[in-house]
Motif scaffolding. Sequence first.
Motif, mmCIF file in Angstrom:
data_model
loop_
_atom_site.group_PDB
_atom_site.id
_atom_site.type_symbol
_atom_site.label_atom_id
_atom_site.label_comp_id
_atom_site.label_asym_id
_atom_site.label_seq_id
_atom_site.Cartn_x
_atom_site.Cartn_y
_atom_site.Cartn_z
ATOM 1 N N LEU A 180 0.811 -1.212 0.000
ATOM 2 C CA LEU A 180 0.000 0.000 0.000
ATOM 3 C C LEU A 180 0.844 1.261 0.000
ATOM 4 O O LEU A 180 0.447 2.279 -0.563
ATOM 5 C CB LEU A 180 -0.928 0.013 1.232
ATOM 6 C CG LEU A 180 -1.935 -1.144 1.326
ATOM 7 C CD1 LEU A 180 -2.685 -1.062 2.645
ATOM 8 C CD2 LEU A 180 -2.905 -1.087 0.149
ATOM 9 N N ASP A 181 1.976 1.201 0.635
ATOM 10 C CA ASP A 181 2.840 2.373 0.784
ATOM 11 C C ASP A 181 4.207 2.071 0.187
ATOM 12 O O ASP A 181 4.981 1.294 0.746
ATOM 13 C CB ASP A 181 2.964 2.738 2.270
ATOM 14 C CG ASP A 181 3.767 4.020 2.476
ATOM 15 O OD1 ASP A 181 4.114 4.671 1.470
ATOM 16 O OD2 ASP A 181 4.036 4.359 3.637
ATOM 17 N N ASP A 182 4.495 2.691 -0.961
ATOM 18 C CA ASP A 182 5.775 2.440 -1.630
ATOM 19 C C ASP A 182 6.953 3.005 -0.856
ATOM 20 O O ASP A 182 8.102 2.630 -1.095
ATOM 21 C CB ASP A 182 5.764 3.040 -3.035
ATOM 22 C CG ASP A 182 4.819 2.293 -3.956
ATOM 23 O OD1 ASP A 182 4.465 1.156 -3.620
ATOM 24 O OD2 ASP A 182 4.447 2.850 -5.006
ATOM 25 N N ARG A 193 18.892 -10.901 8.680
ATOM 26 C CA ARG A 193 19.026 -11.607 7.404
ATOM 27 C C ARG A 193 17.683 -11.715 6.699
ATOM 28 O O ARG A 193 17.589 -11.555 5.479
ATOM 29 C CB ARG A 193 19.626 -12.996 7.640
ATOM 30 C CG ARG A 193 21.110 -12.975 8.010
ATOM 31 C CD ARG A 193 21.723 -14.351 7.895
ATOM 32 N NE ARG A 193 21.203 -15.254 8.899
ATOM 33 C CZ ARG A 193 21.739 -15.429 10.104
ATOM 34 N NH1 ARG A 193 22.828 -14.748 10.446
ATOM 35 N NH2 ARG A 193 21.226 -16.283 10.964
ATOM 36 N N LEU A 194 16.638 -11.984 7.478
ATOM 37 C CA LEU A 194 15.306 -12.066 6.898
ATOM 38 C C LEU A 194 14.861 -10.714 6.347
ATOM 39 O O LEU A 194 14.240 -10.623 5.286
ATOM 40 C CB LEU A 194 14.312 -12.546 7.964
ATOM 41 C CG LEU A 194 12.885 -12.840 7.492
ATOM 42 C CD1 LEU A 194 12.882 -13.917 6.421
ATOM 43 C CD2 LEU A 194 12.021 -13.264 8.671
ATOM 44 N N ARG A 195 15.227 -9.627 7.061
ATOM 45 C CA ARG A 195 14.876 -8.288 6.599
ATOM 46 C C ARG A 195 15.519 -7.995 5.253
ATOM 47 O O ARG A 195 14.879 -7.463 4.344
ATOM 48 C CB ARG A 195 15.324 -7.244 7.621
ATOM 49 C CG ARG A 195 15.020 -5.814 7.214
ATOM 50 C CD ARG A 195 15.852 -4.821 7.985
ATOM 51 N NE ARG A 195 17.272 -4.998 7.718
ATOM 52 C CZ ARG A 195 18.234 -4.283 8.294
ATOM 53 N NH1 ARG A 195 17.940 -3.378 9.188
ATOM 54 N NH2 ARG A 195 19.501 -4.507 7.988
ATOM 55 N N VAL A 196 16.788 -8.352 5.107
ATOM 56 C CA VAL A 196 17.490 -8.091 3.851
ATOM 57 C C VAL A 196 16.803 -8.829 2.704
ATOM 58 O O VAL A 196 16.536 -8.255 1.637
ATOM 59 C CB VAL A 196 18.969 -8.505 3.971
ATOM 60 C CG1 VAL A 196 19.646 -8.440 2.607
ATOM 61 C CG2 VAL A 196 19.692 -7.608 4.963
ATOM 62 N N GLY A 197 16.477 -10.113 2.934
ATOM 63 C CA GLY A 197 15.833 -10.888 1.879
ATOM 64 C C GLY A 197 14.468 -10.353 1.519
ATOM 65 O O GLY A 197 14.131 -10.215 0.331
ATOM 66 N N THR A 219 13.193 -8.573 -1.999
ATOM 67 C CA THR A 219 12.075 -9.158 -2.736
ATOM 68 C C THR A 219 10.973 -8.143 -2.956
ATOM 69 O O THR A 219 10.427 -8.028 -4.067
ATOM 70 C CB THR A 219 11.516 -10.372 -1.964
ATOM 71 O OG1 THR A 219 12.554 -11.341 -1.784
ATOM 72 C CG2 THR A 219 10.363 -11.002 -2.720
ATOM 73 N N ILE A 220 10.638 -7.380 -1.917
ATOM 74 C CA ILE A 220 9.581 -6.379 -2.050
ATOM 75 C C ILE A 220 10.001 -5.266 -2.999
ATOM 76 O O ILE A 220 9.197 -4.758 -3.784
ATOM 77 C CB ILE A 220 9.202 -5.821 -0.660
ATOM 78 C CG1 ILE A 220 8.460 -6.889 0.141
ATOM 79 C CG2 ILE A 220 8.351 -4.564 -0.785
ATOM 80 C CD1 ILE A 220 8.045 -6.460 1.516
ATOM 81 N N GLY A 221 11.283 -4.888 -2.962
ATOM 82 C CA GLY A 221 11.772 -3.883 -3.902
ATOM 83 C C GLY A 221 11.620 -4.350 -5.345
ATOM 84 O O GLY A 221 11.212 -3.579 -6.213
ATOM 85 N N ARG A 222 11.954 -5.606 -5.581
ATOM 86 C CA ARG A 222 11.807 -6.149 -6.937
ATOM 87 C C ARG A 222 10.338 -6.198 -7.342
ATOM 88 O O ARG A 222 9.976 -5.855 -8.483
ATOM 89 C CB ARG A 222 12.410 -7.548 -7.005
ATOM 90 C CG ARG A 222 12.480 -8.094 -8.440
ATOM 91 C CD ARG A 222 12.928 -9.522 -8.506
ATOM 92 N NE ARG A 222 11.869 -10.437 -8.099
ATOM 93 C CZ ARG A 222 11.857 -11.134 -6.980
ATOM 94 N NH1 ARG A 222 12.863 -11.037 -6.124
ATOM 95 N NH2 ARG A 222 10.864 -11.942 -6.690
ATOM 96 N N LEU A 223 9.469 -6.616 -6.416
ATOM 97 C CA LEU A 223 8.042 -6.673 -6.715
ATOM 98 C C LEU A 223 7.467 -5.285 -6.985
ATOM 99 O O LEU A 223 6.597 -5.119 -7.848
ATOM 100 C CB LEU A 223 7.287 -7.330 -5.550
ATOM 101 C CG LEU A 223 7.551 -8.819 -5.346
ATOM 102 C CD1 LEU A 223 6.832 -9.322 -4.099
ATOM 103 C CD2 LEU A 223 7.109 -9.621 -6.577
#
Length: 260
Positions: free
Chosen positions: A99-101, A115-119, A123-127
């Motif tokens: 909802l919020d870019d 590590r989970l945050r980085v992944g 992924t969200i940036g690519r999406l």
Amino acid sequence: MKKKRLLSRIFGTMTISAFAGVVAGMLASLVFVALIAVVQAYRVLELGVGPFETAVPIPLLLLLMAVATVLAAAVSYASANHFRRSLERFNDYLLNAHLDDTASLDGMHFAELRRLRVGVTRTIGRLRRENALLRETAFVDPRTGLSNMIAIDKAISESLMRATFEAPAALIMLDLDRFTRASEQLGSYASEALLAQAGQRLKSELAAISGPAGAALRDATIAALQADEFGVYMPNAVSREHVATIARAIRQAFAAPFEL
């Protein structure tokens, strides 16, 4: 089965912090009782003292056990609460990212979460980039760079229901005269350039309109439709006079010849 279901209900209503506090308190009580049992066994076996004779009064032992239990529960609760807040921030980020870019994820305090945050961030940036490309592909006309038929249809569907007699909406449809003949004579490349120039001229002319008529173009959608057709949808047309003024400005803008 019933016992398992009961435990599931109990633990299902507890937060991570409360569960950690309860477990730590129980473990502290068990450790305290175990230490007392070991001391008592030593006093009975080695010193020959009665099993219930203690150097410290029993009420004081109970008080010490209660204090140890509360301290262990409090420390565990505070530590787990820190972890719980990290998880909540992470969950909020996942829920709000679409909802919020501009949403961002604060630093995590545990290596696994970092590590989970980085992944997840990657992924969200690519999406987001893929979604932006899909939106552009879905709502932009590739010939002119204007909105397409899907975009103007969406704008009409979202705002037309709010139009009233006092605050009307308006739709202007226009096409290029003799475009088909010109396209046959000039070829597809030149006709595409002609459409792009027409779209740019329409957009520039509408942007130059000011005053009361310009207010009618607020939130307007300029779209390239099928073939040589264009549409201008104005959800805030204000009045018929303003729409007529805009239509005359468009006609005057297209009176000048095109240059290819």
